[in-house]
Design a protein around this motif. Structure first.
Motif, PDB file in Angstrom:
ATOM      1  N   ILE A 171       0.854  -1.185   0.000  1.00 40.20           N
ATOM      2  CA  ILE A 171       0.000   0.000   0.000  1.00 40.20           C
ATOM      3  C   ILE A 171       0.894   1.239   0.000  1.00 40.20           C
ATOM      4  O   ILE A 171       2.068   1.179   0.353  1.00 40.20           O
ATOM      5  CB  ILE A 171      -0.950   0.049   1.219  1.00 40.20           C
ATOM      6  N   GLY A 172       0.315   2.350  -0.417  1.00 46.28           N
ATOM      7  CA  GLY A 172       1.017   3.617  -0.370  1.00 46.28           C
ATOM      8  C   GLY A 172       0.378   4.538   0.652  1.00 46.28           C
ATOM      9  O   GLY A 172      -0.856   4.596   0.765  1.00 46.28           O
ATOM     10  N   VAL A 173       1.209   5.248   1.404  1.00 46.41           N
ATOM     11  CA  VAL A 173       0.736   6.239   2.367  1.00 46.41           C
ATOM     12  C   VAL A 173       1.518   7.519   2.097  1.00 46.41           C
ATOM     13  O   VAL A 173       2.703   7.614   2.445  1.00 46.41           O
ATOM     14  CB  VAL A 173       0.922   5.792   3.824  1.00 46.41           C
ATOM     15  N   GLY A 174       0.875   8.478   1.460  1.00 44.88           N
ATOM     16  CA  GLY A 174       1.542   9.709   1.097  1.00 44.88           C
ATOM     17  C   GLY A 174       1.256  10.835   2.075  1.00 44.88           C
ATOM     18  O   GLY A 174       0.157  10.927   2.630  1.00 44.88           O
ATOM     19  N   LYS A 175       2.254  11.675   2.275  1.00 43.29           N
ATOM     20  CA  LYS A 175       2.062  12.856   3.131  1.00 43.29           C
ATOM     21  C   LYS A 175       1.274  13.936   2.399  1.00 43.29           C
ATOM     22  O   LYS A 175       0.550  14.720   3.017  1.00 43.29           O
ATOM     23  CB  LYS A 175       3.412  13.411   3.573  1.00 43.29           C
ATOM     24  N   PRO A 177      -0.796  14.759  -1.626  1.00 42.97           N
ATOM     25  CA  PRO A 177      -1.375  14.057  -2.773  1.00 42.97           C
ATOM     26  C   PRO A 177      -0.555  14.261  -4.044  1.00 42.97           C
ATOM     27  O   PRO A 177       0.108  15.285  -4.211  1.00 42.97           O
ATOM     28  CB  PRO A 177      -2.753  14.705  -2.909  1.00 42.97           C
ATOM     29  N   LEU A 178      -0.590  13.268  -4.917  1.00 48.48           N
ATOM     30  CA  LEU A 178       0.004  13.386  -6.239  1.00 48.48           C
ATOM     31  C   LEU A 178      -1.057  13.734  -7.273  1.00 48.48           C
ATOM     32  O   LEU A 178      -0.795  14.481  -8.217  1.00 48.48           O
ATOM     33  CB  LEU A 178       0.698  12.068  -6.619  1.00 48.48           C
ATOM     34  N   VAL A 179      -2.247  13.183  -7.103  1.00 43.79           N
ATOM     35  CA  VAL A 179      -3.380  13.468  -7.987  1.00 43.79           C
ATOM     36  C   VAL A 179      -4.643  13.545  -7.140  1.00 43.79           C
ATOM     37  O   VAL A 179      -4.673  13.127  -5.989  1.00 43.79           O
ATOM     38  CB  VAL A 179      -3.558  12.363  -9.062  1.00 43.79           C
ATOM     39  N   GLY A 180      -5.710  14.061  -7.759  1.00 45.49           N
ATOM     40  CA  GLY A 180      -7.033  13.923  -7.175  1.00 45.49           C
ATOM     41  C   GLY A 180      -7.582  15.124  -6.431  1.00 45.49           C
ATOM     42  O   GLY A 180      -6.869  16.075  -6.116  1.00 45.49           O
ATOM     43  N   SER A 194     -13.171  10.090   0.176  1.00 44.10           N
ATOM     44  CA  SER A 194     -12.630   9.475  -1.029  1.00 44.10           C
ATOM     45  C   SER A 194     -11.706  10.440  -1.768  1.00 44.10           C
ATOM     46  O   SER A 194     -12.000  11.626  -1.888  1.00 44.10           O
ATOM     47  CB  SER A 194     -13.758   9.039  -1.960  1.00 44.10           C
ATOM     48  N   LEU A 195     -10.604   9.915  -2.245  1.00 43.03           N
ATOM     49  CA  LEU A 195      -9.706  10.650  -3.132  1.00 43.03           C
ATOM     50  C   LEU A 195     -10.090  10.256  -4.553  1.00 43.03           C
ATOM     51  O   LEU A 195     -10.017   9.081  -4.927  1.00 43.03           O
ATOM     52  CB  LEU A 195      -8.252  10.274  -2.831  1.00 43.03           C
ATOM     53  N   ARG A 196     -10.499  11.241  -5.342  1.00 43.11           N
ATOM     54  CA  ARG A 196     -11.010  10.977  -6.690  1.00 43.11           C
ATOM     55  C   ARG A 196     -10.142  11.650  -7.736  1.00 43.11           C
ATOM     56  O   ARG A 196      -9.654  12.758  -7.536  1.00 43.11           O
ATOM     57  CB  ARG A 196     -12.457  11.459  -6.827  1.00 43.11           C
ATOM     58  N   ASP A 197      -9.995  10.957  -8.866  1.00 47.80           N
ATOM     59  CA  ASP A 197      -9.242  11.521  -9.980  1.00 47.80           C
ATOM     60  C   ASP A 197      -9.871  11.045 -11.284  1.00 47.80           C
ATOM     61  O   ASP A 197      -9.966   9.840 -11.528  1.00 47.80           O
ATOM     62  CB  ASP A 197      -7.776  11.089  -9.913  1.00 47.80           C
ATOM     63  N   GLY A 198     -10.313  11.985 -12.090  1.00 48.83           N
ATOM     64  CA  GLY A 198     -10.915  11.637 -13.366  1.00 48.83           C
ATOM     65  C   GLY A 198     -12.127  10.745 -13.266  1.00 48.83           C
ATOM     66  O   GLY A 198     -12.365   9.892 -14.128  1.00 48.83           O
ATOM     67  N   GLY A 199     -12.881  10.893 -12.200  1.00 53.88           N
ATOM     68  CA  GLY A 199     -14.071  10.079 -12.008  1.00 53.88           C
ATOM     69  C   GLY A 199     -13.818   8.773 -11.279  1.00 53.88           C
ATOM     70  O   GLY A 199     -14.767   8.051 -10.948  1.00 53.88           O
ATOM     71  N   ASP A 200     -12.550   8.448 -11.028  1.00 54.13           N
ATOM     72  CA  ASP A 200     -12.205   7.214 -10.321  1.00 54.13           C
ATOM     73  C   ASP A 200     -11.893   7.492  -8.850  1.00 54.13           C
ATOM     74  O   ASP A 200     -11.294   8.522  -8.524  1.00 54.13           O
ATOM     75  CB  ASP A 200     -10.957   6.560 -10.936  1.00 54.13           C
ATOM     76  N   VAL A 201     -12.252   6.552  -7.980  1.00 51.67           N
ATOM     77  CA  VAL A 201     -11.795   6.594  -6.599  1.00 51.67           C
ATOM     78  C   VAL A 201     -10.417   5.925  -6.580  1.00 51.67           C
ATOM     79  O   VAL A 201     -10.299   4.730  -6.855  1.00 51.67           O
ATOM     80  CB  VAL A 201     -12.760   5.869  -5.649  1.00 51.67           C
ATOM     81  N   VAL A 202      -9.381   6.691  -6.261  1.00 57.36           N
ATOM     82  CA  VAL A 202      -8.016   6.172  -6.318  1.00 57.36           C
ATOM     83  C   VAL A 202      -7.394   6.009  -4.929  1.00 57.36           C
ATOM     84  O   VAL A 202      -6.256   5.553  -4.808  1.00 57.36           O
ATOM     85  CB  VAL A 202      -7.119   7.072  -7.189  1.00 57.36           C
ATOM     86  N   GLY A 203      -8.134   6.385  -3.902  1.00 60.11           N
ATOM     87  CA  GLY A 203      -7.601   6.247  -2.553  1.00 60.11           C
ATOM     88  C   GLY A 203      -8.507   6.892  -1.538  1.00 60.11           C
ATOM     89  O   GLY A 203      -9.667   7.228  -1.823  1.00 60.11           O
ATOM     90  N   ARG A 204      -7.968   7.066  -0.334  1.00 61.29           N
ATOM     91  CA  ARG A 204      -8.708   7.717   0.740  1.00 61.29           C
ATOM     92  C   ARG A 204      -7.839   8.773   1.411  1.00 61.29           C
ATOM     93  O   ARG A 204      -6.620   8.591   1.553  1.00 61.29           O
ATOM     94  CB  ARG A 204      -9.166   6.702   1.799  1.00 61.29           C
ATOM     95  N   VAL A 205      -8.488   9.831   1.827  1.00 64.37           N
ATOM     96  CA  VAL A 205      -7.849  10.880   2.622  1.00 64.37           C
ATOM     97  C   VAL A 205      -8.207  10.566   4.067  1.00 64.37           C
ATOM     98  O   VAL A 205      -9.365  10.718   4.472  1.00 64.37           O
ATOM     99  CB  VAL A 205      -8.351  12.272   2.194  1.00 64.37           C
ATOM    100  N   VAL A 212      -5.475  16.701  13.191  1.00 63.63           N
ATOM    101  CA  VAL A 212      -4.184  16.782  12.488  1.00 63.63           C
ATOM    102  C   VAL A 212      -4.417  16.502  11.013  1.00 63.63           C
ATOM    103  O   VAL A 212      -5.291  15.712  10.641  1.00 63.63           O
ATOM    104  CB  VAL A 212      -3.179  15.776  13.089  1.00 63.63           C
ATOM    105  N   LYS A 213      -3.640  17.142  10.136  1.00 59.98           N
ATOM    106  CA  LYS A 213      -3.876  16.968   8.706  1.00 59.98           C
ATOM    107  C   LYS A 213      -3.773  15.496   8.316  1.00 59.98           C
ATOM    108  O   LYS A 213      -2.987  14.729   8.895  1.00 59.98           O
ATOM    109  CB  LYS A 213      -2.915  17.824   7.893  1.00 59.98           C
ATOM    110  N   PRO A 214      -4.545  15.091   7.337  1.00 57.06           N
ATOM    111  CA  PRO A 214      -4.655  13.667   7.001  1.00 57.06           C
ATOM    112  C   PRO A 214      -3.491  13.162   6.154  1.00 57.06           C
ATOM    113  O   PRO A 214      -2.633  13.930   5.706  1.00 57.06           O
ATOM    114  CB  PRO A 214      -5.964  13.613   6.204  1.00 57.06           C
ATOM    115  N   VAL A 215      -3.493  11.839   5.931  1.00 60.46           N
ATOM    116  CA  VAL A 215      -2.562  11.205   5.004  1.00 60.46           C
ATOM    117  C   VAL A 215      -3.377  10.666   3.825  1.00 60.46           C
ATOM    118  O   VAL A 215      -4.605  10.591   3.876  1.00 60.46           O
ATOM    119  CB  VAL A 215      -1.764  10.073   5.675  1.00 60.46           C
ATOM    120  N   PHE A 216      -2.664  10.270   2.767  1.00 62.23           N
ATOM    121  CA  PHE A 216      -3.316   9.852   1.531  1.00 62.23           C
ATOM    122  C   PHE A 216      -2.988   8.381   1.274  1.00 62.23           C
ATOM    123  O   PHE A 216      -1.848   8.035   0.959  1.00 62.23           O
ATOM    124  CB  PHE A 216      -2.867  10.749   0.378  1.00 62.23           C
ATOM    125  N   VAL A 217      -3.999   7.538   1.442  1.00 59.51           N
ATOM    126  CA  VAL A 217      -3.833   6.091   1.393  1.00 59.51           C
ATOM    127  C   VAL A 217      -4.324   5.557   0.052  1.00 59.51           C
ATOM    128  O   VAL A 217      -5.408   5.925  -0.409  1.00 59.51           O
ATOM    129  CB  VAL A 217      -4.630   5.415   2.531  1.00 59.51           C
TER     130      VAL A 217
END
Length: 263
Positions: A171-175, A177-180, A194-205, A212-217
């Motif tokens: 899995i990826g855990v980003g500090k 976001p790269l997209v979305g 939900s983290l969405r990009d181009g109509g797709d769910v690509v992860g979760r915030v 505290v500010k979230p991470v991007f899973v």
């Protein structure tokens, strides 16, 4: 342990799973492990070649999982760069998933294997990370990358790449976001959107600490998004970032400092 050994381990796991309820999908995974060959680990000569590698390997990603719900060991992967950018240290720390104590670790020091190109960052770090993985004495049940998986412009970030090459759940855990796009989750720990990009769910915030500010899973390989979220929460009992990331970050920074001093 060579990267071929990692693929062999994956094939054995998949073959075992093939005897269970998910026989068809696991059998496909065995074939996929052999199909990867050297494509995923060979240094591309150009941006076009790197993109082609991502496109070739992307269909091999298992985005369904569900992956291990109670892993015994979880590995964190992180990379530190020298100020001039010409030296890096990659670290892998393996934690006991119950106690979060480090039970194994390894580092790989080298040069970035590819130019800095957004969306192709995995190619810079993959050789050093695989070197560190090969030095482990423990094969972890789950890889937690400091970066992204599906939440990537071509849906094939570092967590996907490492998962396909090694055959391990990732899995990826980003500090950041790269997209979305996303709506802010509620302030309570465990809240997500939900983290969405181009109509797709690509992860979760995901909010790992109250206020505290979230991470991007995002899913990398052989994991469901629901399980990925649960694992990140299990790895963040005290801090915003997973213990896997925190321990790997410390180790790669220390290794880089030693390499620079040895210079």
């Amino acid at each position: 342990m060579s990267s071929g050994s990692w693929r062999a381990a994956h094939a054995a796991r998949a073959a075992h799973a093939a005897r269970a309820a998910h026989a068809a999908r696991a059998a496909h995974a065995v074939g996929a492990a052999h199909a990867v060959g050297t494509v995923g680990t060979t240094r591309p000569g150009s941006v076009a070649e790197a993109v082609a590698v991502q496109e070739e390997l992307r269909p091999l990603v298992d985005l369904v999982g569900p992956g291990p719900s109670a892993p015994a060991t979880v590995a964190g992967l992180d990379v530190a760069y020298a100020e001039g950018g010409d030296l890096l240290a990659a670290a892998v720390t393996v934690l006991d998933a119950r106690t979060l104590a480090v039970v194994d670790s390894a580092v790989g020091v080298g040069r970035p294997a590819f130019d800095y190109v957004p969306g192709l960052f995995a190619f810079r770090e993959l050789p050093a990370l695989l070197d560190a993985l090969d030095r482990l004495t423990t094969i972890p049940d789950l890889l937690v990358c400091d970066g992204h998986g599906l939440a990537h412009p071509r849906r094939f970030g570092l967590a996907c790449h490492l998962g396909v090459v090694t055959g391990l759940p990732a899995i990826g855990v980003g500090k950041t976001p790269l997209v979305g796009t996303w709506d802010p989750p509620s302030v309570e720990r465990g809240s997500w959107s939900s983290l969405r990009d181009g109509g797709d769910v690509v992860g979760r915030v995901l909010r790992t600490r109250d206020g505290v500010k979230p991470v991007f899973v995002s899913v990398g390989h052989r994991m469901s998004l629901e399980n990925a979220t649960a694992q990140v929460l299990a790895l963040t009992p005290r801090y915003r970032l997973p213990e896997t990331t925190r321990t790997a970050d410390r180790l790669c920074r220390d290794a880089l400092a030693e390499a620079e001093q040895a210079g």
